[in-house]
Design an enzyme around this catalytic site. Structure first.
Site, PDB file in Angstrom:
ATOM      1  N   HIS A   1       0.826  -1.209   0.000  1.00 26.27           N
ATOM      2  CA  HIS A   1       0.000   0.000   0.000  1.00 26.27           C
ATOM      3  C   HIS A   1       0.857   1.255   0.000  1.00 26.27           C
ATOM      4  O   HIS A   1       2.090   1.200   0.099  1.00 26.27           O
ATOM      5  CB  HIS A   1      -0.961  -0.007   1.199  1.00 26.27           C
TER       6      HIS A   1
ATOM      7  N   CYS B   1       3.346  -4.880   6.793  1.00 26.29           N
ATOM      8  CA  CYS B   1       2.906  -4.523   5.443  1.00 26.29           C
ATOM      9  C   CYS B   1       4.061  -3.898   4.655  1.00 26.29           C
ATOM     10  O   CYS B   1       5.099  -3.544   5.212  1.00 26.29           O
ATOM     11  CB  CYS B   1       1.726  -3.557   5.502  1.00 26.29           C
TER      12      CYS B   1
END
Length: 299
Positions: free
Chosen positions: A187, A203
């Site tokens: 992301h 992440c």
């Protein structure tokens, strides 16, 4: 246009980061090293973080390639090495590869019958929260995602709400590619200074301009391989290059032996005979600065 951008960069002019988002390279047949080393002359108001983002590099790359230079107050007029040459991680070269020690993502596609690779720097998990190695799949894509804060993170920071809506306070940024295991995602970020650092809970973060460019290219179902390769060996025009990064998790007890094994695998894959200068290999491994160095030849 590419020539014009490169010329402006070499002259040290400041270009908007959006012009340099998500580098794209054609992969020459039988070659696994691409790109080039550039240089940038610092103005009086630039930090190394500014330079890194302008050239689509992570903090780790710009600092490793320029040891001893103050990243926050570098001297005006100093010539900074820009490490825009790369060695491909070991394959298979399909879908997305994430190389954790390098803090870099690679995305492979065929365009007009030509094999290309897109690449961008990333932020990764802090100590104890590194993304688990293995094979994933992009199972969902979301523009302007909501962040559903995991309970484990809310325990660390009870002031966080259960859900953070899209906007400047959302750490997912404007785009997210959700992975099939472990609640991981690739992301954007609202803290671009974290690219090239260990800052996340597992992440994989990209600069806002990089995820914006990557998002429409990646279809749902794309495989994602998370790798741990602090050393990479590749071939370019008959020469063998070694690109070494710090072994951030200290997983390689004998990096020289790892390079020798990689050379053997490269010989099997390419059919070439490689000759390595082990003295040079050890020299590169002693100072892993992320810059590809010539360590042998193809016979």
């Amino acid at each position: 246009m590419k020539f014009l951008i490169r010329l402006l960069l070499i002259l040290g002019l400041c270009l908007p980061a959006r012009l340099l988002a998500l580098d794209r390279f054609v992969i020459p047949e039988g070659q696994s090293v691409f790109g080039e080393i550039l240089y940038h002359t610092l103005s009086g108001n630039e930090t190394l973080l500014d330079v890194a983002r302008a050239y689509d590099l992570g903090y780790n790359q710009i600092v490793l390639a320029n040891p001893g230079l103050d990243p926050w107050i570098p001297p005006a007029g100093h010539r900074v090495l820009i490490p825009k040459e790369f060695v491909l991680p070991e394959g298979p070269h399909t879908g997305i590869l994430v190389n954790l020690p390098e803090m870099r993502l690679y995305y492979f596609r065929t365009e007009g019958g030509v094999r290309v690779v897109y690449t961008a720097p990333i932020g990764i998990g802090t100590e104890g929260r590194l993304t688990t190695q293995g094979i994933y799949t992009v199972y969902r894509k979301k523009e302007h995602p909501y962040w559903h804060v995991p309970e484990s993170i809310r325990k660390e920071d009870p002031t966080l709400p259960e859900v953070v809506p899209p906007g400047p306070e959302n750490p997912l940024g404007d785009y997210a590619l959700y992975l099939s295991r472990g609640a991981y995602a690739i992301h954007g970020t609202n803290r671009p200074w974290g690219i090239g650092r260990r800052v996340s809970h597992g992440c994989i973060r990209l600069y806002p301009e990089d995820i914006k460019a990557l998002f429409p290219l990646v279809p749902v179902g794309t495989p994602v391989r998370v790798l741990y390769q602090p050393v990479k060996l590749g071939i370019r025009e008959g020469r063998v290059y070694l690109q070494a990064f710090p072994d951030i998790e200290k997983r390689l007890p004998d990096p020289v032996l790892e390079v020798v094994k990689m050379a053997a695998r490269l010989e099997r894959e390419t059919g070439y005979d490689l000759t390595l200068d082990l003295f040079r290999v050890r020299e590169v491994l002693r100072k892993p600065d992320g810059v590809p160095r010539e360590v042998g030849e193809v016979r």
